[in-house]
Scaffold this motif. Sequence first.
Motif, mmCIF file in Angstrom:
data_model
loop_
_atom_site.group_PDB
_atom_site.id
_atom_site.type_symbol
_atom_site.label_atom_id
_atom_site.label_comp_id
_atom_site.label_asym_id
_atom_site.label_seq_id
_atom_site.Cartn_x
_atom_site.Cartn_y
_atom_site.Cartn_z
ATOM 1 N N THR A 141 -10.547 -9.302 15.421
ATOM 2 C CA THR A 141 -9.832 -10.553 14.441
ATOM 3 C C THR A 141 -8.422 -8.679 14.092
ATOM 4 N N LEU A 142 -7.287 -9.521 14.380
ATOM 5 C CA LEU A 142 -6.132 -8.946 14.578
ATOM 6 C C LEU A 142 -5.320 -9.257 13.696
ATOM 7 N N ASP A 143 -4.804 -9.201 12.535
ATOM 8 C CA ASP A 143 -3.895 -10.252 11.792
ATOM 9 C C ASP A 143 -2.512 -9.171 11.783
ATOM 10 N N THR A 144 -1.256 -10.211 11.469
ATOM 11 C CA THR A 144 -0.067 -9.525 12.101
ATOM 12 C C THR A 144 0.277 -8.666 11.064
ATOM 13 N N GLY A 145 1.890 -8.270 11.252
ATOM 14 C CA GLY A 145 1.762 -6.317 10.496
ATOM 15 C C GLY A 145 3.537 -6.904 11.045
ATOM 16 N N HIS A 146 3.838 -5.624 11.175
ATOM 17 C CA HIS A 146 5.415 -5.517 11.458
ATOM 18 C C HIS A 146 5.668 -5.313 13.446
ATOM 19 N N MET A 147 4.377 -5.477 13.992
ATOM 20 C CA MET A 147 4.146 -6.209 15.667
ATOM 21 C C MET A 147 5.016 -5.231 16.817
ATOM 22 N N GLY A 148 5.318 -4.211 16.276
ATOM 23 C CA GLY A 148 5.786 -3.211 16.852
ATOM 24 C C GLY A 148 4.447 -2.852 17.714
ATOM 25 N N VAL A 149 3.605 -2.494 17.556
ATOM 26 C CA VAL A 149 3.027 -2.461 18.921
ATOM 27 C C VAL A 149 1.675 -3.356 19.588
ATOM 28 N N LEU A 177 -11.534 -1.044 10.675
ATOM 29 C CA LEU A 177 -11.087 -0.309 11.380
ATOM 30 C C LEU A 177 -9.962 0.406 10.623
ATOM 31 N N GLY A 178 -9.559 1.253 9.230
ATOM 32 C CA GLY A 178 -9.213 1.326 8.860
ATOM 33 C C GLY A 178 -7.316 2.118 9.723
ATOM 34 N N ASP A 179 -6.961 1.015 9.507
ATOM 35 C CA ASP A 179 -5.532 1.193 10.428
ATOM 36 C C ASP A 179 -4.421 1.312 8.864
ATOM 37 N N GLU A 180 -4.785 0.772 8.213
ATOM 38 C CA GLU A 180 -4.096 0.913 6.898
ATOM 39 C C GLU A 180 -3.791 1.840 6.197
ATOM 40 N N LEU A 181 -5.217 2.503 6.652
ATOM 41 C CA LEU A 181 -5.130 3.855 5.072
ATOM 42 C C LEU A 181 -4.045 4.670 5.705
ATOM 43 N N PRO A 182 -4.323 5.955 4.766
ATOM 44 C CA PRO A 182 -3.100 7.249 5.476
ATOM 45 C C PRO A 182 -4.093 8.355 6.175
ATOM 46 N N SER A 183 -3.437 9.050 7.694
ATOM 47 C CA SER A 183 -3.224 9.090 8.693
ATOM 48 C C SER A 183 -3.516 10.540 8.840
ATOM 49 N N GLU A 184 -2.789 10.984 7.148
ATOM 50 C CA GLU A 184 -3.318 12.582 6.968
ATOM 51 C C GLU A 184 -4.555 12.914 6.409
ATOM 52 N N LYS A 185 -5.183 11.383 6.117
ATOM 53 C CA LYS A 185 -6.473 11.948 5.610
ATOM 54 C C LYS A 185 -7.407 11.384 6.486
ATOM 55 N N PHE A 186 -7.297 10.032 6.880
ATOM 56 C CA PHE A 186 -7.916 9.411 7.991
ATOM 57 C C PHE A 186 -7.936 9.746 9.342
ATOM 58 N N SER A 187 -7.639 10.968 9.798
ATOM 59 C CA SER A 187 -6.853 10.735 11.576
ATOM 60 C C SER A 187 -8.061 9.433 12.418
ATOM 61 N N ALA A 239 -8.585 -4.959 12.305
ATOM 62 C CA ALA A 239 -7.014 -4.149 12.238
ATOM 63 C C ALA A 239 -5.796 -5.368 12.501
ATOM 64 N N HIS A 240 -4.536 -4.453 12.868
ATOM 65 C CA HIS A 240 -3.734 -5.471 12.367
ATOM 66 C C HIS A 240 -2.479 -4.644 13.904
ATOM 67 N N LEU A 241 -1.095 -5.542 13.554
ATOM 68 C CA LEU A 241 -0.482 -5.098 14.906
ATOM 69 C C LEU A 241 0.668 -4.841 14.304
ATOM 70 N N GLY A 242 0.775 -3.712 13.365
ATOM 71 C CA GLY A 242 1.598 -2.916 13.031
ATOM 72 C C GLY A 242 1.152 -2.565 11.545
ATOM 73 N N ILE A 243 0.709 -1.497 11.075
ATOM 74 C CA ILE A 243 1.237 -0.994 10.460
ATOM 75 C C ILE A 243 2.336 0.210 9.160
ATOM 76 N N TRP A 244 3.140 -0.880 8.269
ATOM 77 C CA TRP A 244 4.213 0.641 7.604
ATOM 78 C C TRP A 244 3.920 1.243 7.826
ATOM 79 N N SER A 245 3.157 1.896 7.246
ATOM 80 C CA SER A 245 2.651 2.644 6.326
ATOM 81 C C SER A 245 1.813 4.476 7.083
ATOM 82 N N ARG A 246 1.882 4.005 7.714
ATOM 83 C CA ARG A 246 0.338 4.718 8.581
ATOM 84 C C ARG A 246 1.009 5.583 9.538
#
Length: 270
Positions: A40-48, A193-203, A223-230
């Motif tokens: 399942t994919l939730d919306t987000g900023h849609m960049g990807v 799937l962790g796409d909302e987690l900070p990439s500095e800690k969760f590559s 997962a999402h269609l774009g996370i602003w913070s990662r």
Amino acid sequence: MASASSRSSRAAALLAIALAAVPVAWAQQGAPCEKPVYLTLDTGHMGVAPLVADVLKRQNVRVTFFAAAEPTLTGGDSLDSQWAPWWKARAAEGNEFASHTYDHAYWRGDLKGVAPSFRIKPSAGALAGREFTWSAAEYCANVSKASERLALITGKKPLPLFRAPGGKTSPRLLAAAKACGFEHVGWSPAGFLGDELPSEKFSNEKLLSQALESIRPGDILLAHLGIWSRKDPWAPANLEPLIAGLKAKGFCFETLRQHPQYRAWIASHP
């Protein structure tokens, strides 16, 4: 911070995983799905979003999208007329759709009283960032609005399902939504799937390895269609290696229309 050469090496390794599983992907087409997972994919900023669509088409995978009218990188929102052709194309490919509440409205708490009412904080739309008291009818209207917008722009009736932002709910909220025709869908613990987690800690590499090791048949993946913070986006870098890696382990992908927990509910709400 990793060097450009090391990042390139990791990217090449992930791509190799995906390409190695291509014959498996072709072999599974048309075969019975004995080890299903539900992406399942939730919306987000849609960049990807365009790149995600390319992966899904290339891998011949159908997913369930949960959509809200969220702000996008290009201005506007994810359910506006700019994105309507993208959603319509996903419908033509056989994907399914459901509500994520129109204003990406977070449940913050139940209020006391005979009639159900809730503290709600939208994170999108004109009311974003403010907290309100909504009746059950007002909450249902926001869930329904996203579903109705999806139906308009895709030409396909969405599933009678919804996902509360952040997965935050209460028994009273779920009962109210169910009374107006919407069953809630969360996700499996291993399916986060962790796409909302900070990439500095969760590559991406760590998240991919964890997912391939822990996902089990029947899991609902998120997962999402774009996370602003990662800073190092999860999608699409991890999406194709994940799909291909799961296929190589004998998994297959279905939409929530086929999920045993929701089949009867969907059939009873045509």
